[in-house]
Each structure stands twice: as C-alpha cells, then as structure tokens.
Design an enzyme around this catalytic site. Structure first.
Site, PDB file in Angstrom:
ATOM      1  CB  SER A  75       4.429 -18.769 -43.351  1.00 19.37           C
ATOM      2  OG  SER A  75       4.946 -19.890 -44.268  1.00 19.37           O
ATOM      3  CD  GLU A 121       9.881 -21.660 -47.804  1.00 21.57           C
ATOM      4  OE1 GLU A 121       9.949 -21.199 -48.604  1.00 21.57           O
ATOM      5  OE2 GLU A 121       9.064 -21.043 -46.535  1.00 21.57           O
ATOM      6  CE  LYS A 177       6.983 -16.191 -43.519  1.00 19.63           C
ATOM      7  NZ  LYS A 177       7.936 -15.764 -44.763  1.00 19.63           N
ATOM      8  CG  HIS A 218       8.707 -20.363 -41.530  1.00 17.97           C
ATOM      9  ND1 HIS A 218       8.635 -19.944 -42.938  1.00 17.97           N
ATOM     10  CD2 HIS A 218       7.527 -21.199 -41.417  1.00 17.97           C
ATOM     11  CE1 HIS A 218       7.684 -20.825 -43.657  1.00 17.97           C
ATOM     12  NE2 HIS A 218       7.032 -21.213 -42.491  1.00 17.97           N
ATOM     13  CG  ASN A 219      10.835 -17.596 -45.072  1.00 22.40           C
ATOM     14  OD1 ASN A 219      10.092 -17.945 -44.517  1.00 22.40           O
ATOM     15  ND2 ASN A 219      11.092 -16.681 -45.818  1.00 22.40           N
TER      16      ASN A 219
END
Length: 506
Positions: free
Chosen positions: A146, A207, A200, A203-204
């Site tokens: 990232s 986001e 990940k 995480h996105n």
C-alpha cells in the site's frame, strides 16, 4: 567453425555478487518498488514480458543514481540471474495474469526458492498457489503493498503472509524498503496462508470508508456553509495539523488548490471539472462480502461501496432529479441552514473524526473474525503500527488504535476503549447535528449516517430485534429465546392472536 567466445564481463560486474531478489512486472508499481529496493543497497534483477518496460526501468535506474538494477528480457535468464535461494516478486494484475507469470517463471525455480505476489489478490487464490508451489518445494508469499506509486518508490506499507521462511529470506530487504516510522519499518509477517492479502483487502475497505466520509464532509461544507474551494483547502490543511492528520486529508487539501491546467479550458478549480462517477477495482466489494459471510457489521464500508455504485448511475440520477423536480422537489437544498462557518467547520470535523473511528472499528472487527475462523492469530496492534506510514490510510490516530489493542488485545470494539469512548461521547452532539442538518437539507451523507447508526446500535442495550425474532417465529417457527428463563421457545402466534380477537368480539 567454432563460434567466437563471448566478451568477458566488466570487472565491476564480475566482482558483484548476483542479486538475491528479482521483480517481474514493471508497470508503475513494479518499476517504483524495484528502484526503491535498489536504492536501499540491494541489487535487483527485473523482467517484463514487454521489453520496452525493462528499458524504461533501466533508464530510470541510471538517471536516479546509477542504481544496481539488472534488466532481463527472457524469463529463464531472469530467474537464473538470482542467487539461491531465489526470491521473485510479482507485481502484475491480479487473477489469471499472476498464474501466467508463475507458469512462465516456475520451470526455472528450484526447491527452496520463493515467489512473492505483491498484487491485490483474492486471498483464496493465494492459498491455492501456496499449495501448488509447495508441491514443487517452492515457497510462496502473498504480500499486500500500500502507498500507491509514491509509496512504492519511497517506502510503502508491506503486509506479507504465507510461508514464514520465504519472509525470513528477504526480511532485511523488506524492512529497508518499507516506510519508516518512530516505531520501526512498516512491515511485519502478518500470518500464514492468505492472511497478507486479506489484511490488504480490509485496509482497502477502510480506505473506501475514509474517502467517502471525507467527500461527505466536503459536500456539507460546500453546500450548507457555502465554503469556496480555497476555504475548503484551508480547512483540510488545518485539520491535517490535528487529530485528523492523515494522508487522505493532506491530499484533499492539495486537490482544492489545483486549477484546471487544460489548455483552452474556462479556468476554475480542476476538481469542479471532474465527472462525479467513482471507479473501483473490487477490494471494497470483497470486504463487504466477507463482512456479510462472517456476520460482521460494516455499514460505513458498505455505505461507501453503495455510494460508488450510485455515483456510476450518472444518467439515471440526472433523470431522477428532473422527474422529482417536476413533482415539486427542488434540485438544490431542501432547506437553508443558517450557521456560522466556524461553527459548521468545527462540527463537521467532529462528525468526520467520530465516523472514521467507526469505519476503522468495523475493519478491525472483520480482521479479528477472519483470524479466528482461519486460525491466523492476527495481531491488530501490529497491523495498526505498520499502517502508520507509507500506506493510503496512514493517520495520526493509528498510533492510538495500536495503543488500544496493546492495552487489550481482546478489545471487542474500538468504541469501548476508554480513550475512544470518551472522545465519541464528547463529539456525538456535533456528529448528530451534522447528520440531522444534512437530512433536513436533503444532502446525502450515507457514510456519516451509517456510522452514527452503527454507534447508536452498538451502544443500545435493548434493540427492537425482539419483534423481528417474534415475526420469524410466527411465519417460520424459528423459535426465540426469553429474557427471563433459558431455552428455546416456539409460540402459535396466529392461533393465540385469533383467540384474543374472538374473545374481544364476544
């Protein structure tokens, strides 16, 4: 006639040991990560199916400090250029392209060599590839990366998961290439299997929520407060000095300062010329799907995904506005809100902060649920630490999230950490005011509204779910539990209701 002997290599090349690491896939992210690794003092071999990408990478390596990058145009030469145990990083498009690249490279790999996939891959694809690689003695990592192109070049947040030995082989390289904070490099071994890719993905998802909430804050400031782009830039720049300090808030301030650079344009801010349709690549959708499968409430993230879907219906939205206007609904604000700009800015700040806490809480709870299901033993404090630098969601308050999980690794929800609980209570008045005024004005704030509903639902010790369970028992005999005695119960609701009705009639 014998062929002439090849020219001897340069003396410097002969003295240089072969690289320990190679990278295949030289689009923007791959090229930048390769140059980052080389700049940190680790020679690296690079390969791309298109030779022009290799050439451009070598040109950049020369221009950016004669970096130790060795280019290859043949997959065999590329793999065999590496010292054993070899590590090959893949940065190609997720899905079939990864399998195709593995098929091209794996015939030249030996037992003990490792493949590291750095794309946004679905975690189960990584687990399939781990098994396939293991059958040949090859190690495998799925590694979230990232930070975008800038992070890849200067220091990303790295989330490797899979075979621990594969991680150990390049731990020193990853720790130097990753973003650096006061707590150390932004990389850690996440866990076995597809843990790195799953982390990940979440995480996105966080986001997605973050970006939606920031967009809603902008919309309220602009439409309720009438703030100009210049004023909004100043607001976000000021917010970035306090509790909202983050990469996304920082770049938002920058965006509102940029004028339209297109020659022949009418001038004005570039952001105002951008079509209001948001793209996506799938990780947000996967996050919401996983939350549903694991029965984890993630309404802020789901609302952000719905917001992107609805943004894509541009023609339908324009048509709907026209139809409803003909029926008496104004296209603009339904009601003018009279409020001092400074008061509005402060209340929106508090609403944004509180909503962000809910979004991160949902993401963390999803990670914990998946960790329990898969036996990954994810360390939420450590994940918060490696997100403090390099990545898109890096933010000041991640340090406090880390400390919350350090204090209590079994923390049920960030909302009930004493520090965050105190802040939520202090800010909830402003938060409610912003959402209520947006509703009155007819401004869509799905992320903030979902966050507030999540907060109110989670803090409620008596929900109307008792009625829903009674309905389920009536039409489907699903039974229910009682608050005054243990066990499962079923009631003939319709029969009893009719008996009551007949008794009243007589």
């Amino acid at each position: 006639m014998t062929s002439p002997a090849p020219a001897p290599p340069a003396a410097a090349a002969a003295q240089s040991p072969p690289p320990r690491i190679g990278l295949a896939g030289l689009a923007t992210m791959g090229q930048n990560l390769a140059l980052n690794i080389a700049e940190k003092g680790f020679p690296i071999s690079v390969y791309n199916r298109t030779a022009a990408k290799v050439d451009s990478t070598l040109s950049r390596a020369a221009a950016e400090g004669a970096l130790p990058v060795l280019g290859h145009r043949d997959p065999r030469d590329f793999v065999l250029s590496l010292a054993r145990p070899r590590t090959v990083v893949l940065l190609v498009q997720a899905g079939p392209a990864v399998d195709a690249t593995i098929d091209a490279l794996s015939p030249y790999l030996d037992a003990g060599d490792a493949i590291v996939d750095g794309g946004n891959e679905w975690y189960q694809n990584t687990e399939r590839r781990i098994e396939q690689a293991a059958s040949r003695g090859i190690l495998y990592l799925g590694m979230g990366v990232s930070g975008g192109e800038e992070g890849a070049r200067n220091g990303p947040s790295l989330m490797p998961g899979g075979d621990f030995q594969a991680y150990s082989n390049i731990k020193d390289i990853l720790e130097k290439a990753a973003a650096q904070t006061e707590d150390g490099p932004c990389v850690t071994f996440v866990g076995p299997g597809g843990a790195g890719n799953f982390v990940k993905m979440v995480h996105n998802g966080i986001e997605y929520g973050d970006m939606q909430l920031i967009a809603e804050a902008y919309d309220v400031l602009h439409r309720v407060g009438g703030l100009s782009n210049s004023e909004i830039a100043d607001v976000f720049a000021e917010w970035n000095k306090g509790e909202l300090e983050s990469f996304l808030v920082e770049i938002t301030a920058d965006i509102f300062t940029v004028a339209d650079p297109l020659e022949g344009s009418t001038g004005g801010a570039l952001v105002d010329k951008i079509l209001d349709k948001t793209g996506m690549k799938g990780t947000g959708k996967w996050t919401v799907q996983q939350a549903a499968e694991l029965a984890v409430a993630a309404p802020t993230i789901a609302a952000s995904l719905d917001g992107r879907y609805l943004s894509g219906l541009k023609d339908e939205r324009v048509a709907a506005a026209s139809v409803l206007e003909e029926e008496g609904m104004p296209v603009g604000l339904l009601e003018k809100i009279n409020v001092d700009k400074k008061v509005l800015v402060d209340r929106v700040r508090q609403a944004l902060y509180s909503s962000k806490v809910c979004s991160y809480a949902q993401g963390m709870n999803l990670l914990r649920a998946k960790s329990v299901e898969q036996g990954w033993n994810l360390n939420l404090a450590e994940l918060s630490r490696i997100w403090k630098g390099g990545c898109i969601i890096r933010a000041r308050f991640l340090d406090r999230i880390k400390k919350a999980y350090d204090r209590n690794p079994e923390l049920a929800n960030l909302i009930v950490d004493r520090e965050f609980a105190r802040e939520m209570v202090q800010r909830q008045g402003a938060w409610r005011w912003v959402v209520a005024r947006a509703v009155e004005a007819g401004i869509s704030t799905p992320g903030m509204s979902a966050s507030l509903s999540y907060f109110d639902t989670y803090r409620c010790n008596r929900l109307p779910a008792n009625l829903i369970q009674a309905q389920r028992d009536l039409f489907g005999a699903h039974t229910y539990e009682r608050i005054d005695r243990p066990g499962s119960f079923h009631t003939e609701w319709t029969k009893l209701a009719r008996e009551v009705s007949c008794a009243v009639c007589t």
